[in-house]
Design a protein around this motif. Sequence first.
Motif, PDB file in Angstrom:
ATOM      1  N   THR A 128       0.828  -1.206   0.000  1.00 33.02           N
ATOM      2  CA  THR A 128       0.000   0.000   0.000  1.00 33.02           C
ATOM      3  C   THR A 128       0.861   1.254   0.000  1.00 33.02           C
ATOM      4  O   THR A 128       0.598   2.203  -0.750  1.00 33.02           O
ATOM      5  CB  THR A 128      -0.931   0.002   1.227  1.00 33.02           C
ATOM      6  OG1 THR A 128      -1.768  -1.149   1.188  1.00 33.02           O
ATOM      7  CG2 THR A 128      -1.799   1.250   1.242  1.00 33.02           C
ATOM      8  N   LEU A 129       1.887   1.258   0.827  1.00 28.89           N
ATOM      9  CA  LEU A 129       2.759   2.439   0.888  1.00 28.89           C
ATOM     10  C   LEU A 129       3.515   2.638  -0.418  1.00 28.89           C
ATOM     11  O   LEU A 129       3.646   3.770  -0.908  1.00 28.89           O
ATOM     12  CB  LEU A 129       3.743   2.290   2.056  1.00 28.89           C
ATOM     13  CG  LEU A 129       3.115   2.284   3.463  1.00 28.89           C
ATOM     14  CD1 LEU A 129       4.191   2.055   4.518  1.00 28.89           C
ATOM     15  CD2 LEU A 129       2.362   3.581   3.721  1.00 28.89           C
ATOM     16  N   ILE A 139      -4.863   6.215  -0.527  1.00 22.62           N
ATOM     17  CA  ILE A 139      -5.112   5.399   0.652  1.00 22.62           C
ATOM     18  C   ILE A 139      -6.419   5.866   1.282  1.00 22.62           C
ATOM     19  O   ILE A 139      -6.500   6.960   1.832  1.00 22.62           O
ATOM     20  CB  ILE A 139      -3.959   5.507   1.669  1.00 22.62           C
ATOM     21  CG1 ILE A 139      -2.647   5.041   1.039  1.00 22.62           C
ATOM     22  CG2 ILE A 139      -4.256   4.681   2.915  1.00 22.62           C
ATOM     23  CD1 ILE A 139      -1.439   5.158   1.951  1.00 22.62           C
ATOM     24  N   THR A 140      -7.458   5.036   1.174  1.00 24.95           N
ATOM     25  CA  THR A 140      -8.774   5.385   1.708  1.00 24.95           C
ATOM     26  C   THR A 140      -8.764   5.295   3.228  1.00 24.95           C
ATOM     27  O   THR A 140      -7.883   4.650   3.816  1.00 24.95           O
ATOM     28  CB  THR A 140      -9.842   4.437   1.143  1.00 24.95           C
ATOM     29  OG1 THR A 140      -9.555   3.106   1.595  1.00 24.95           O
ATOM     30  CG2 THR A 140      -9.837   4.460  -0.381  1.00 24.95           C
ATOM     31  N   PRO A 141      -9.727   5.916   3.910  1.00 30.20           N
ATOM     32  CA  PRO A 141      -9.784   5.824   5.376  1.00 30.20           C
ATOM     33  C   PRO A 141      -9.870   4.389   5.888  1.00 30.20           C
ATOM     34  O   PRO A 141      -9.206   4.037   6.873  1.00 30.20           O
ATOM     35  CB  PRO A 141     -11.046   6.625   5.722  1.00 30.20           C
ATOM     36  CG  PRO A 141     -11.183   7.602   4.613  1.00 30.20           C
ATOM     37  CD  PRO A 141     -10.714   6.888   3.385  1.00 30.20           C
ATOM     38  N   ARG A 143      -8.769   1.689   4.380  1.00 31.83           N
ATOM     39  CA  ARG A 143      -7.476   1.060   4.155  1.00 31.83           C
ATOM     40  C   ARG A 143      -6.452   1.546   5.180  1.00 31.83           C
ATOM     41  O   ARG A 143      -5.616   0.774   5.652  1.00 31.83           O
ATOM     42  CB  ARG A 143      -6.998   1.347   2.729  1.00 31.83           C
ATOM     43  CG  ARG A 143      -5.782   0.556   2.309  1.00 31.83           C
ATOM     44  CD  ARG A 143      -5.553   0.681   0.823  1.00 31.83           C
ATOM     45  NE  ARG A 143      -6.545  -0.079   0.063  1.00 31.83           N
ATOM     46  CZ  ARG A 143      -6.687   0.001  -1.253  1.00 31.83           C
ATOM     47  NH1 ARG A 143      -5.931   0.839  -1.944  1.00 31.83           N
ATOM     48  NH2 ARG A 143      -7.589  -0.730  -1.867  1.00 31.83           N
ATOM     49  N   ALA A 144      -6.511   2.829   5.528  1.00 31.99           N
ATOM     50  CA  ALA A 144      -5.603   3.365   6.544  1.00 31.99           C
ATOM     51  C   ALA A 144      -5.865   2.695   7.894  1.00 31.99           C
ATOM     52  O   ALA A 144      -4.911   2.387   8.639  1.00 31.99           O
ATOM     53  CB  ALA A 144      -5.780   4.877   6.660  1.00 31.99           C
ATOM     54  N   LEU A 147      -4.306  -0.712   7.781  1.00 34.50           N
ATOM     55  CA  LEU A 147      -2.849  -0.643   7.928  1.00 34.50           C
ATOM     56  C   LEU A 147      -2.441  -0.401   9.377  1.00 34.50           C
ATOM     57  O   LEU A 147      -1.447  -0.957   9.860  1.00 34.50           O
ATOM     58  CB  LEU A 147      -2.284   0.461   7.031  1.00 34.50           C
ATOM     59  CG  LEU A 147      -2.421   0.241   5.522  1.00 34.50           C
ATOM     60  CD1 LEU A 147      -1.813   1.406   4.771  1.00 34.50           C
ATOM     61  CD2 LEU A 147      -1.766  -1.065   5.107  1.00 34.50           C
ATOM     62  N   ALA A 148      -3.208   0.432  10.074  1.00 42.16           N
ATOM     63  CA  ALA A 148      -2.908   0.691  11.481  1.00 42.16           C
ATOM     64  C   ALA A 148      -3.032  -0.587  12.307  1.00 42.16           C
ATOM     65  O   ALA A 148      -2.199  -0.866  13.182  1.00 42.16           O
ATOM     66  CB  ALA A 148      -3.838   1.773  12.029  1.00 42.16           C
TER      67      ALA A 148
END
Length: 338
Positions: A128-129, A139-141, A143-144, A147-148
């Motif tokens: 993703t990065l 990067i959609t919310p 998806r973020a 990732l977190a």
Amino acid sequence: MPAAPRFSARTIGIGAAVVTVGVWTAFIVIARASAGRSLAPFDIAFARICGAALVLLPWGAWLVTRARAEGSAAGSFFGLSPLPLRLTALAGVFGGLAYALLAYTGFFFAPASHAAVLMPGSLPLWTTLLAALVLRDRITPLRALGLALIVLGDLFVGGASLLHALDGGAVWKGDLLFMGAAFSWACYSIVVRRHGLEAVRATIAITVFAFVTFVPAYALLAAAGLVTSRLASAPAGEILFQMLFQGVGSVVISGIAFTLMIQYFGPVRSTMITALVPGLSALGAVAFLGEPLYWNLVAGVLLVTAGILFGVQRSGAAGGRPVPAVAVAGTPGGRIDG
């Protein structure tokens, strides 16, 4: 003669995802089990590359010969790779060499349960990065958030081993190697998408590069005693098994399946689809290798799996579009959308 049945893009994409998840799960368990047997990590990489080369080098030579007969100046690396020199080297460094060497070495330091979280867990993070940096993907919310959760799950597993680094523990080395292997494969998936590489040609190219560069160099260094190799003393059956599973299974079958999955789902969503791999691999490590499943590993598996599942979700135009299926025999120009 009736025409051969043509599978839809959806069928090919889903089938490729199932094969990828199955082989990746078995790869983690078998690679860790192999670390306790006769071969050194680079020996396993050697067997992997040679096993894949037995299938893919003749295939690549045939594709190049056919292309040249049709008037195309295709091919590189002595007519074995169907991709140009630069693309063969670029994809080969990440997908053919770095991933295998880092992953196999990591299994000699850290258990399979750590690999189950850190390799498939770190993969969507890195992909993703890199997609955002190189391909300008958004990067959609959701998806973020995914990732977190993945980062938190990785910290539950890798962070615990790092705390013991000063105590003389070596597990942290394996954890870092696993994350490095995931980064290498993420780089390969971005190369595949950016250049629209077709599944078979990409898999052949990374194998050709690894075979031409690593195999002779490692053989010479081992013969000179400059690197430790146990190939001469290892049972022939063990070497043959590694060539078949690591080479034919993990490279040929899984490599083509992974690239087909990228073609349908895009690199980010493809790596997110591997949500089953952490849990299945951790359970496999417990069932087949007798590894303990500590609370932090359970937490890591759950967080990484949840993060991957969140990352799969997309809204509106976010994410990629399905693309037409390409023939497995290799027709150039297959598009790869994100």
